[in-house]
Design an enzyme around this catalytic site. Structure first.
Site, short mmCIF file in Angstrom:
data_model
loop_
_atom_site.label_atom_id
_atom_site.label_comp_id
_atom_site.label_asym_id
_atom_site.label_seq_id
_atom_site.Cartn_x
_atom_site.Cartn_y
_atom_site.Cartn_z
N ARG A 292 0.85 -1.19 0.00
CA ARG A 292 0.00 0.00 0.00
C ARG A 292 0.88 1.24 0.00
O ARG A 292 1.14 1.83 1.04
CB ARG A 292 -0.94 -0.05 1.21
CG ARG A 292 -2.04 -1.10 1.03
CD ARG A 292 -2.81 -1.33 2.28
NE ARG A 292 -1.95 -1.87 3.32
CZ ARG A 292 -2.37 -2.21 4.54
NH1 ARG A 292 -3.63 -2.06 4.87
NH2 ARG A 292 -1.52 -2.68 5.43
N ASP B 240 2.35 4.91 -0.22
CA ASP B 240 1.82 6.20 0.24
C ASP B 240 1.68 7.20 -0.90
O ASP B 240 2.17 6.98 -2.00
CB ASP B 240 2.79 6.81 1.27
CG ASP B 240 2.61 6.17 2.65
OD1 ASP B 240 1.51 5.68 2.94
OD2 ASP B 240 3.59 6.17 3.43
N TYR C 265 12.31 -2.41 -3.02
CA TYR C 265 12.09 -0.98 -3.25
C TYR C 265 13.40 -0.34 -3.70
O TYR C 265 14.49 -0.84 -3.39
CB TYR C 265 11.66 -0.28 -1.95
CG TYR C 265 10.20 -0.46 -1.59
CD1 TYR C 265 9.25 0.45 -2.04
CD2 TYR C 265 9.77 -1.53 -0.80
CE1 TYR C 265 7.91 0.31 -1.70
CE2 TYR C 265 8.43 -1.68 -0.47
CZ TYR C 265 7.51 -0.75 -0.92
OH TYR C 265 6.18 -0.89 -0.59
N ARG D 228 11.44 5.11 3.79
CA ARG D 228 11.68 6.56 3.84
C ARG D 228 12.35 6.97 5.14
O ARG D 228 13.20 7.87 5.16
CB ARG D 228 10.37 7.30 3.62
CG ARG D 228 9.86 7.15 2.19
CD ARG D 228 8.43 7.61 2.02
NE ARG D 228 8.29 9.00 2.42
CZ ARG D 228 7.12 9.60 2.62
NH1 ARG D 228 6.00 8.93 2.46
NH2 ARG D 228 7.09 10.86 2.98
#
Lengths: 242, 242
Positions: free
Chosen positions: B50, B52, B110, B195
């Site tokens: 999910r 952001d 990622y 992040r």
């Protein structure tokens, strides 16, 4: 009086092109308005290449004359602070008064990016070609345009130039995964030349015209003989050499 | 009943994130509305990650159940024709009914892109860091997080999870010109984890915290101990492995 050279990167997506125009925001207009605000004098910014609407630049060069006493470093910070985020000045240096971004240029390099699958992330910086492409034929076409040729068939009609001879110092297609990129350097480029060449080389690659027909287009000296222009968004002015 | 798996690329710039929300356009919402228009049935699209608001994906995976008899190829063409150009479905395949994009995932990868100079062309897909960075320290930090650790200090508060243990199978920084990219794979990622890690590794690289302090943050098990979250725009969900 000082002459200042700028090295500029921009995303052309939201602009009518490099050149100031009545019908919308231009790169030149944005830069001139920021420079004028900061330097408090009238500024005329001369670009090396007048990129069309939607065309990008990683290495556009421009120059302007000014009476300012500010250092290059000071100007760099001030200009970038006010410029929109899709225009970035990377370098500022003082150059001899006779330097002219356009007329002093010895060579320019462009790249054109094709994708073989649709892409979300690079949609504004590439052209998705849905046809099967024979890359070897496109590489042969790139080789064939290297050298000095008359490119009138690949120049927009009504271009105000004295002659159509350009010397292509290098031109090659490179494949990487689903991406296919043309890099082309020449002493000069006519209006719409790279996009017309790319559109026509894609016609060769997909078998719509033969390699021999591609060669014959040069002799016709007529823009209607070549293929459609490839979309602006795949084109990037990479560098200008002096 | 068939279970259909999608491989999706998107540019998250103009979305509130993957998940359907009241406050704006979501990737999930856009995809569901296109699928429903074409399949003429209610569709619930389950995403593997999910992401952001502002986060991108080159390899998001999702699945949905349907009664349709259309072929995968037919659906692929129809879905992409109606989707906005910043969302592209690359592959569609039928999978066993028990396949669940989120729960069946074994590993996710990622990437996070930093730039050392401002950039116009990649402004929506990278984070410009103006500090001098000691890359070697950042590489050591990436090595240190590899393996199984408790990442509570790098997880957004109020995340509804049973535990904070994640196994990072690989994490490394690669430098290329003015770009610096983290690639990180793990069995699971907590909310805001990449992040927070990137923001804190940048703190290490710029000398704001030491490498030892970085290691001690893990023991604190408190998000406020880690650095600021790096901006969403540099983050891309690259792939999901099953």
């Amino acid at each position: 009086m000082r002459n200042i050279k700028l090295l500029i990167e921009y995303d052309g997506t939201n602009y009518v092109g490099w050149q100031r125009q009545e019908n919308g925001k231009s790169i030149q207009g944005e830069i001139e308005s920021v420079l004028q605000r900061i330097l408090q004098e009238r500024v005329n910014v001369i670009g090396a290449g007048r990129t069309d609407a939607g065309v990008h630049a990683r290495g556009q060069v421009a120059n302007f004359r000014t009476e300012t006493k500010r250092s290059s470093q000071e100007m760099l910070g001030a200009f970038n602070a006010l410029l929109p985020e899709d225009i970035v000045i990377h370098e500022i240096e003082q150059v001899p008064l006779e330097f002219h971004a356009r007329y002093s240029a010895r060579e320019r390099r462009y790249s054109y990016l094709l994708t073989k699958t649709p892409t979300a992330l690079q949609r504004q910086h590439s052209w998705y070609v849905k046809y099967e492409l024979e890359i070897d034929l496109m590489k042969r076409a790139a080789e064939a345009i290297t050298g000095t040729h008359d490119f009138e068939s690949f120049c927009k009609a009504n271009s105000d130039v004295e002659h159509y001879r350009c010397t292509v110092t290098s031109a090659s297609w490179n494949e990487e995964g689903t991406l296919l990129q043309l890099t082309i350097s020449a002493d000069r480029f006519l209006h719409g030349m790279v996009r017309a060449l790319v559109g026509t080389m894609v016609d060769v690659g997909r078998g719509y015209i033969s390699f021999d027909e591609f060669l014959r287009i040069f002799e016709k000296k007529n823009r209607t003989e070549a293929g459609m222009a490839a979309p602006a968004k795949g084109l990037v002015l990479e560098a200008v050499m002096y």
